[in-house]
Structures are given as C-alpha cells and as structure tokens.
Design a protein around this motif. Structure first.
Motif, PDB file in Angstrom:
ATOM      1  N   TYR A   3       0.853  -1.179   0.000  1.00 32.49           N
ATOM      2  CA  TYR A   3       0.000   0.000   0.000  1.00 32.49           C
ATOM      3  C   TYR A   3       0.887   1.226   0.000  1.00 32.49           C
ATOM      4  CZ  TYR A   3      -3.318   3.558   1.182  1.00 32.49           C
ATOM      5  OH  TYR A   3      -4.081   4.687   1.143  1.00 32.49           O
ATOM      6  N   PRO A   4       0.646   2.176  -0.811  1.00 32.85           N
ATOM      7  CA  PRO A   4      -0.291   2.203  -1.929  1.00 32.85           C
ATOM      8  C   PRO A   4       0.244   1.390  -3.107  1.00 32.85           C
ATOM      9  CG  PRO A   4       0.839   4.303  -1.757  1.00 32.85           C
ATOM     10  CD  PRO A   4       1.296   3.453  -0.610  1.00 32.85           C
ATOM     11  N   SER A   5      -0.639   0.958  -3.967  1.00 31.92           N
ATOM     12  CA  SER A   5      -0.228   0.119  -5.090  1.00 31.92           C
ATOM     13  C   SER A   5       0.510   0.942  -6.134  1.00 31.92           C
ATOM     14  CB  SER A   5      -1.442  -0.559  -5.720  1.00 31.92           C
ATOM     15  OG  SER A   5      -2.215   0.384  -6.425  1.00 31.92           O
ATOM     16  N   ASP A   7       0.129   0.817  -9.243  1.00 36.20           N
ATOM     17  CA  ASP A   7      -0.818   1.286 -10.265  1.00 36.20           C
ATOM     18  C   ASP A   7      -1.444   2.621  -9.877  1.00 36.20           C
ATOM     19  OD1 ASP A   7      -0.363  -0.965 -11.840  1.00 36.20           O
ATOM     20  OD2 ASP A   7      -1.935  -2.104 -10.814  1.00 36.20           O
ATOM     21  N   SER A   8      -1.844   2.760  -8.628  1.00 38.49           N
ATOM     22  CA  SER A   8      -2.458   4.025  -8.198  1.00 38.49           C
ATOM     23  C   SER A   8      -1.417   5.150  -8.157  1.00 38.49           C
ATOM     24  CB  SER A   8      -3.136   3.876  -6.843  1.00 38.49           C
ATOM     25  OG  SER A   8      -2.193   3.647  -5.826  1.00 38.49           O
ATOM     26  N   LYS A  11      -0.677   6.615 -11.620  1.00 39.71           N
ATOM     27  CA  LYS A  11      -1.725   7.513 -12.109  1.00 39.71           C
ATOM     28  C   LYS A  11      -1.438   8.944 -11.664  1.00 39.71           C
ATOM     29  CE  LYS A  11      -5.288   3.996 -12.239  1.00 39.71           C
ATOM     30  NZ  LYS A  11      -6.498   3.457 -11.603  1.00 39.71           N
ATOM     31  N   LYS A  12      -0.725   9.095 -10.560  1.00 37.13           N
ATOM     32  CA  LYS A  12      -0.384  10.425 -10.032  1.00 37.13           C
ATOM     33  C   LYS A  12       0.886  10.961 -10.690  1.00 37.13           C
ATOM     34  CE  LYS A  12      -3.333   9.458  -6.685  1.00 37.13           C
ATOM     35  NZ  LYS A  12      -4.683   9.793  -6.663  1.00 37.13           N
ATOM     36  N   ASP A  55      -0.009   9.325  -2.946  1.00 35.59           N
ATOM     37  CA  ASP A  55      -1.294   8.693  -3.231  1.00 35.59           C
ATOM     38  C   ASP A  55      -2.471   9.537  -2.734  1.00 35.59           C
ATOM     39  OD1 ASP A  55      -2.641   6.404  -4.371  1.00 35.59           O
ATOM     40  OD2 ASP A  55      -3.225   5.887  -2.320  1.00 35.59           O
ATOM     41  N   ASN A  57      -2.600  12.709  -2.821  1.00 32.87           N
ATOM     42  CA  ASN A  57      -2.521  13.989  -3.544  1.00 32.87           C
ATOM     43  C   ASN A  57      -1.985  15.129  -2.687  1.00 32.87           C
ATOM     44  OD1 ASN A  57      -3.458  13.025  -6.050  1.00 32.87           O
ATOM     45  ND2 ASN A  57      -5.575  13.169  -5.337  1.00 32.87           N
TER      46      ASN A  57
END
Length: 67
Positions: A3-5, A7-8, A11-12, A55, A57
């Motif tokens: 955590y966090p992955s 993939d996520s 995206k950022k 993650d 933001n």
C-alpha cells in the motif's frame, strides 16, 4: 499486498523513475524535519510515508523546462 499500489501511484506520477526520485527526496525531508502530512500512516518507514502522501494527492511533481 503493498500500500499504496504501484498502479495508483503511476496515475499520479507517470514515470517510475520520477516517482522514486520524488519519494526519496520527500523521505529525506521528513526524516530531517519530522513533518509528515498524514496523521496516521500504514507505513513505518519514511519512503512508505512519502508514497502515501503522493497517493493522497498531498505531494506531486511538476516538470520544469530547465535546460
């Protein structure tokens, strides 16, 4: 599961290299100043805390046009 992955996070910040650089720089800053932005983190280590900030933001990267 981590955590966090990844993939996520991608995206950022769309580059793994940039993601690692930003997280490492923020981790060093947190270690020196003891100023994390998230109250309760899942991670114990500073790099994990920096990734959680990305993650959530709270931390981001802006590309500069420096030559």
């Amino acid at each position: 599961m981590l955590y966090p992955s990844i993939d996520s996070l991608l995206k950022k910040i769309n580059s793994k290299y940039t993601l690692v650089s930003v997280a490492a720089k923020r981790a060093r800053e947190m270690q020196q100043n003891n100023d994390q932005q998230i109250e309760k983190t899942k991670s114990v280590k500073f790099v994990g805390k920096a990734l959680e900030e990305i993650d959530a933001n709270l931390l981001y990267y802006e590309k500069s046009d420096a030559k």
